[in-house]
Design a protein around this motif. Sequence first.
Motif, PDB file in Angstrom:
ATOM      1  N   PHE A 267       0.847  -1.190   0.000  1.00 30.32           N
ATOM      2  CA  PHE A 267       0.000   0.000   0.000  1.00 30.32           C
ATOM      3  C   PHE A 267       0.881   1.238   0.000  1.00 30.32           C
ATOM      4  O   PHE A 267       1.949   1.253   0.616  1.00 30.32           O
ATOM      5  CB  PHE A 267      -0.920   0.030   1.232  1.00 30.32           C
ATOM      6  CG  PHE A 267      -1.981  -1.029   1.223  1.00 30.32           C
ATOM      7  CD1 PHE A 267      -3.216  -0.796   0.641  1.00 30.32           C
ATOM      8  CD2 PHE A 267      -1.733  -2.273   1.789  1.00 30.32           C
ATOM      9  CE1 PHE A 267      -4.189  -1.776   0.628  1.00 30.32           C
ATOM     10  CE2 PHE A 267      -2.693  -3.255   1.783  1.00 30.32           C
ATOM     11  CZ  PHE A 267      -3.927  -3.015   1.199  1.00 30.32           C
ATOM     12  N   ARG A 268       0.424   2.272  -0.676  1.00 29.85           N
ATOM     13  CA  ARG A 268       1.124   3.549  -0.677  1.00 29.85           C
ATOM     14  C   ARG A 268       0.158   4.651  -0.284  1.00 29.85           C
ATOM     15  O   ARG A 268      -1.048   4.575  -0.548  1.00 29.85           O
ATOM     16  CB  ARG A 268       1.719   3.852  -2.048  1.00 29.85           C
ATOM     17  CG  ARG A 268       0.724   3.914  -3.175  1.00 29.85           C
ATOM     18  CD  ARG A 268       1.353   4.274  -4.505  1.00 29.85           C
ATOM     19  NE  ARG A 268       0.393   4.196  -5.600  1.00 29.85           N
ATOM     20  CZ  ARG A 268      -0.486   5.152  -5.888  1.00 29.85           C
ATOM     21  NH1 ARG A 268      -0.532   6.261  -5.145  1.00 29.85           N
ATOM     22  NH2 ARG A 268      -1.333   5.015  -6.893  1.00 29.85           N
ATOM     23  N   TYR A 269       0.700   5.682   0.326  1.00 27.20           N
ATOM     24  CA  TYR A 269      -0.117   6.832   0.739  1.00 27.20           C
ATOM     25  C   TYR A 269      -0.671   7.530  -0.499  1.00 27.20           C
ATOM     26  O   TYR A 269       0.056   7.805  -1.454  1.00 27.20           O
ATOM     27  CB  TYR A 269       0.722   7.798   1.568  1.00 27.20           C
ATOM     28  CG  TYR A 269       0.004   9.068   1.951  1.00 27.20           C
ATOM     29  CD1 TYR A 269      -0.990   9.058   2.924  1.00 27.20           C
ATOM     30  CD2 TYR A 269       0.321  10.279   1.333  1.00 27.20           C
ATOM     31  CE1 TYR A 269      -1.649  10.227   3.277  1.00 27.20           C
ATOM     32  CE2 TYR A 269      -0.327  11.455   1.684  1.00 27.20           C
ATOM     33  CZ  TYR A 269      -1.311  11.423   2.656  1.00 27.20           C
ATOM     34  OH  TYR A 269      -1.967  12.584   2.994  1.00 27.20           O
ATOM     35  N   ALA A 270      -1.989   7.838  -0.496  1.00 26.18           N
ATOM     36  CA  ALA A 270      -2.626   8.453  -1.662  1.00 26.18           C
ATOM     37  C   ALA A 270      -3.012   9.904  -1.419  1.00 26.18           C
ATOM     38  O   ALA A 270      -2.681  10.788  -2.205  1.00 26.18           O
ATOM     39  CB  ALA A 270      -3.862   7.655  -2.067  1.00 26.18           C
ATOM     40  N   THR A 271      -3.722  10.174  -0.325  1.00 20.76           N
ATOM     41  CA  THR A 271      -4.183  11.537  -0.077  1.00 20.76           C
ATOM     42  C   THR A 271      -4.715  11.645   1.343  1.00 20.76           C
ATOM     43  O   THR A 271      -4.803  10.648   2.071  1.00 20.76           O
ATOM     44  CB  THR A 271      -5.297  11.933  -1.072  1.00 20.76           C
ATOM     45  OG1 THR A 271      -5.535  13.343  -1.004  1.00 20.76           O
ATOM     46  CG2 THR A 271      -6.601  11.218  -0.756  1.00 20.76           C
ATOM     47  N   GLU A 272      -5.063  12.856   1.715  1.00 18.91           N
ATOM     48  CA  GLU A 272      -5.735  13.112   2.984  1.00 18.91           C
ATOM     49  C   GLU A 272      -6.978  13.946   2.699  1.00 18.91           C
ATOM     50  O   GLU A 272      -6.913  14.972   2.024  1.00 18.91           O
ATOM     51  CB  GLU A 272      -4.822  13.861   3.957  1.00 18.91           C
ATOM     52  CG  GLU A 272      -5.450  14.098   5.327  1.00 18.91           C
ATOM     53  CD  GLU A 272      -4.483  14.746   6.301  1.00 18.91           C
ATOM     54  OE1 GLU A 272      -4.572  15.984   6.478  1.00 18.91           O
ATOM     55  OE2 GLU A 272      -3.622  14.026   6.849  1.00 18.91           O
ATOM     56  N   ILE A 273      -8.117  13.498   3.181  1.00 13.44           N
ATOM     57  CA  ILE A 273      -9.391  14.198   3.005  1.00 13.44           C
ATOM     58  C   ILE A 273      -9.761  14.815   4.349  1.00 13.44           C
ATOM     59  O   ILE A 273      -9.822  14.111   5.358  1.00 13.44           O
ATOM     60  CB  ILE A 273     -10.490  13.240   2.526  1.00 13.44           C
ATOM     61  CG1 ILE A 273     -10.071  12.587   1.199  1.00 13.44           C
ATOM     62  CG2 ILE A 273     -11.815  13.962   2.372  1.00 13.44           C
ATOM     63  CD1 ILE A 273     -10.998  11.468   0.753  1.00 13.44           C
ATOM     64  N   GLN A 274      -9.995  16.117   4.365  1.00 13.60           N
ATOM     65  CA  GLN A 274     -10.296  16.820   5.605  1.00 13.60           C
ATOM     66  C   GLN A 274     -11.668  17.465   5.531  1.00 13.60           C
ATOM     67  O   GLN A 274     -12.037  18.036   4.503  1.00 13.60           O
ATOM     68  CB  GLN A 274      -9.254  17.901   5.888  1.00 13.60           C
ATOM     69  CG  GLN A 274      -7.843  17.384   6.056  1.00 13.60           C
ATOM     70  CD  GLN A 274      -6.889  18.482   6.475  1.00 13.60           C
ATOM     71  OE1 GLN A 274      -7.135  19.212   7.428  1.00 13.60           O
ATOM     72  NE2 GLN A 274      -5.796  18.619   5.748  1.00 13.60           N
ATOM     73  N   SER A 275     -12.418  17.396   6.621  1.00 16.69           N
ATOM     74  CA  SER A 275     -13.720  18.060   6.730  1.00 16.69           C
ATOM     75  C   SER A 275     -13.888  18.563   8.149  1.00 16.69           C
ATOM     76  O   SER A 275     -13.369  17.957   9.099  1.00 16.69           O
ATOM     77  CB  SER A 275     -14.863  17.093   6.381  1.00 16.69           C
ATOM     78  OG  SER A 275     -14.716  16.547   5.092  1.00 16.69           O
ATOM     79  N   ASP A 276     -14.599  19.674   8.299  1.00 11.96           N
ATOM     80  CA  ASP A 276     -14.943  20.147   9.643  1.00 11.96           C
ATOM     81  C   ASP A 276     -16.271  20.883   9.578  1.00 11.96           C
ATOM     82  O   ASP A 276     -16.732  21.280   8.504  1.00 11.96           O
ATOM     83  CB  ASP A 276     -13.850  21.049  10.223  1.00 11.96           C
ATOM     84  CG  ASP A 276     -13.722  22.372   9.500  1.00 11.96           C
ATOM     85  OD1 ASP A 276     -14.571  23.252   9.714  1.00 11.96           O
ATOM     86  OD2 ASP A 276     -12.767  22.528   8.710  1.00 11.96           O
ATOM     87  N   THR A 277     -16.896  21.064  10.728  1.00 12.29           N
ATOM     88  CA  THR A 277     -18.255  21.601  10.793  1.00 12.29           C
ATOM     89  C   THR A 277     -18.287  23.111  10.949  1.00 12.29           C
ATOM     90  O   THR A 277     -19.319  23.678  11.298  1.00 12.29           O
ATOM     91  CB  THR A 277     -19.035  20.954  11.953  1.00 12.29           C
ATOM     92  OG1 THR A 277     -18.286  21.106  13.173  1.00 12.29           O
ATOM     93  CG2 THR A 277     -19.255  19.481  11.692  1.00 12.29           C
ATOM     94  N   GLY A 278     -17.184  23.785  10.684  1.00  2.00           N
ATOM     95  CA  GLY A 278     -17.161  25.233  10.784  1.00  2.00           C
ATOM     96  C   GLY A 278     -17.594  25.904   9.497  1.00  2.00           C
ATOM     97  O   GLY A 278     -17.675  25.283   8.433  1.00  2.00           O
ATOM     98  N   GLY A 279     -17.872  27.208   9.569  1.00  2.00           N
ATOM     99  CA  GLY A 279     -18.161  28.022   8.399  1.00  2.00           C
ATOM    100  C   GLY A 279     -19.482  27.695   7.732  1.00  2.00           C
ATOM    101  O   GLY A 279     -20.336  26.973   8.267  1.00  2.00           O
ATOM    102  N   LEU A 280     -19.655  28.233   6.520  1.00  2.00           N
ATOM    103  CA  LEU A 280     -20.893  28.029   5.781  1.00  2.00           C
ATOM    104  C   LEU A 280     -21.081  26.580   5.369  1.00  2.00           C
ATOM    105  O   LEU A 280     -22.205  26.084   5.312  1.00  2.00           O
ATOM    106  CB  LEU A 280     -20.917  28.934   4.545  1.00  2.00           C
ATOM    107  CG  LEU A 280     -21.177  30.421   4.790  1.00  2.00           C
ATOM    108  CD1 LEU A 280     -21.109  31.196   3.486  1.00  2.00           C
ATOM    109  CD2 LEU A 280     -22.542  30.627   5.458  1.00  2.00           C
ATOM    110  N   SER A 281     -19.967  25.873   5.089  1.00  2.00           N
ATOM    111  CA  SER A 281     -20.089  24.457   4.739  1.00  2.00           C
ATOM    112  C   SER A 281     -20.667  23.661   5.904  1.00  2.00           C
ATOM    113  O   SER A 281     -21.509  22.780   5.715  1.00  2.00           O
ATOM    114  CB  SER A 281     -18.727  23.881   4.338  1.00  2.00           C
ATOM    115  OG  SER A 281     -18.284  24.419   3.125  1.00  2.00           O
ATOM    116  N   GLY A 282     -20.212  23.985   7.120  1.00  2.00           N
ATOM    117  CA  GLY A 282     -20.742  23.309   8.291  1.00  2.00           C
ATOM    118  C   GLY A 282     -22.208  23.615   8.509  1.00  2.00           C
ATOM    119  O   GLY A 282     -23.003  22.736   8.880  1.00  2.00           O
TER     120      GLY A 282
END
Length: 650
Positions: A267-282
Amino acid sequence: MTKQVDWWYVDAAETIAKPRAFAAALALVLFQSAGAFAQSTEPREPPAAELPPSAEPAPVTEPARELTSSEPEPAEPKQGVSLRIGSSSSTPALDLCAHRPASSRESYQRQRLVMFNPSVDLRAIAVERELDDKGDVIPGANYHVLESVHAGEIARVILVTEFPMSRFYVVGTPSELQGTLSKDRLLSLADVEAAVAHDDFSAYSAACTDWLVVPRLAATTATWRKVVKEGIAIVNGKSQKVKYLAWTLSAGFSVRLEVFQRDGSSFRYATEIQSDTGGLSGLAAALAENATEPLAHHEYSSTWPDASCAIGKATDGQPGGIEKCAALTPRPSPILAESSLSASAYCSNVDDAVAHGSAAMMAVARCTAASDAESLVRLLQRDAKRFRPWTEYARLVSVSGDAESNDGIPLGREDGVQRGDIYVAESDGSNGDGHALGYARVVRLGPGGSAGGASPSLLKFKSGEAPPGSRMTEYAVMGVQFGLRPGVLLLGAKGKLSTTLAYGAEVSAGWDLTRHVPLLYEFWARVNLGYFKGAASEGFLDIDAGLDTVSILGGGFASLFGAGLSGLVAASSQRDAMTGAEVSLSGGNLGVFGRAGLEYSFGPDWGANFVAELRSGLSSATLKSDKSLMRVDGGPLAGGLALLTVGHTF
């Protein structure tokens, strides 16, 4: 317990926990007291309760819903052991080795994913502060309520059970990541086996999976406030309105997904997906509805084989007999006994009265933790779908003999596609990625799966066009839109008011209901709130809630028609002829409106429209004040609005 709700002061926790009911209930609740809007600034009524004398809460650290099972806690991990605990399940575990995806450049194939039990970091909210009404920290007012209700464990269970999507076959590990997985080198199967604490089923699944996912869950903020609300209390056997102090909690979570992709037998590292509940997206996530999947949860999210299962050697492409073993419903938390949790269960009739001490704070904390965790899952699902290898795609096919559309894709209901989903047309590039040719929405859903080729889902291009054979790539959104609407209010029937033209703006929130309501090409529920400055000292607060249908014209353009309920409140400052004093008067009415407009889309998630609205009150508005006998006739407040909206869909 009973509850009466004043639309203007809906409890934030309950609002977040129940966004699903907005389509019908919001319009009714929003205007049930519109005629009295200008006269009332009182909070909502909470559940009826006998309110005891006020007392400051003393948060305790008692555990909430701890394990009640007599099953022993797992011992120190050993080679080839089972760490899995849970209640008996009639659904066998998924054998990832038996679900090897076919290699295809023509359409998305369901992939296999091993998801580690999330790590939980609550250090950022180790101490919860209390803020005063100015937003300043109150010295010495420190709490540990989220810790006492195991907020991190609530979030863990919700993330583990609600994140899996039917585009994957998902196996969850019973333990958190042991040690670390290096991002700088290829990982061997021995590395992964150690990382899953040598749990035999996890190691077996990892030997065949396409992806490893390591979620890292963290809290971001936590502050308490006391606010004054109005409620219904039982006094001497009778119900009456009383004011009381209530707790509100502002909290948030974030998550990082570390993603590792199979590379041969490593296996190799592919990416990092980040999410948080702040701001308008939250905020958009809090107002969105949970994603629905076409398959039963156990068809794509695995149970666990029990400890008696003889798990043999993994051979990709060949079943290993796991599906014949007795199974367990996974229990992801080492503390909570539940296998699944939901905000709706925690946020029903929340008792938030300060007078009820620590129990009220704990109830509010559980509701907030569950609501924020569900919002986080919605964000994470959207962001994960935008990770290119996990994005669904198919080739555009020509559909003949259909009056609605001549374009389609072989994906459909079985693949998790829903009516209203957005697909971007791309030309093929040298590396498989090309430039965008336009985008379309699913207007009629086909069966998908093996039947998708014979009965494709129909697409309607909203912008651009593409030839058959073009790659159609999913563009995931949560279906909540926020917009700004500057415009002009024109008043005709206005009684004794002076204003003819008023200038201002509205803020807008919209919910895409296209998947639920098969009318035309798009169907939206919208709520708008605005203020318009009129002549002299007159001003107008406009609130409306309605439904819009959108018909796609092509070239980025679409026509829009809508109708709904409108609340319009007029305010004026005038001199009282009797006393000579300056008096602030206000009054309004409930009315109806109709609107029509033209919309233009800049892309899948940005657009603008120009609309004209006609509005008339259902009764005459009278402006008055509690401090004066003066009255001003506002008439039916009939007129129109011309508005230019720019909006973004999250």
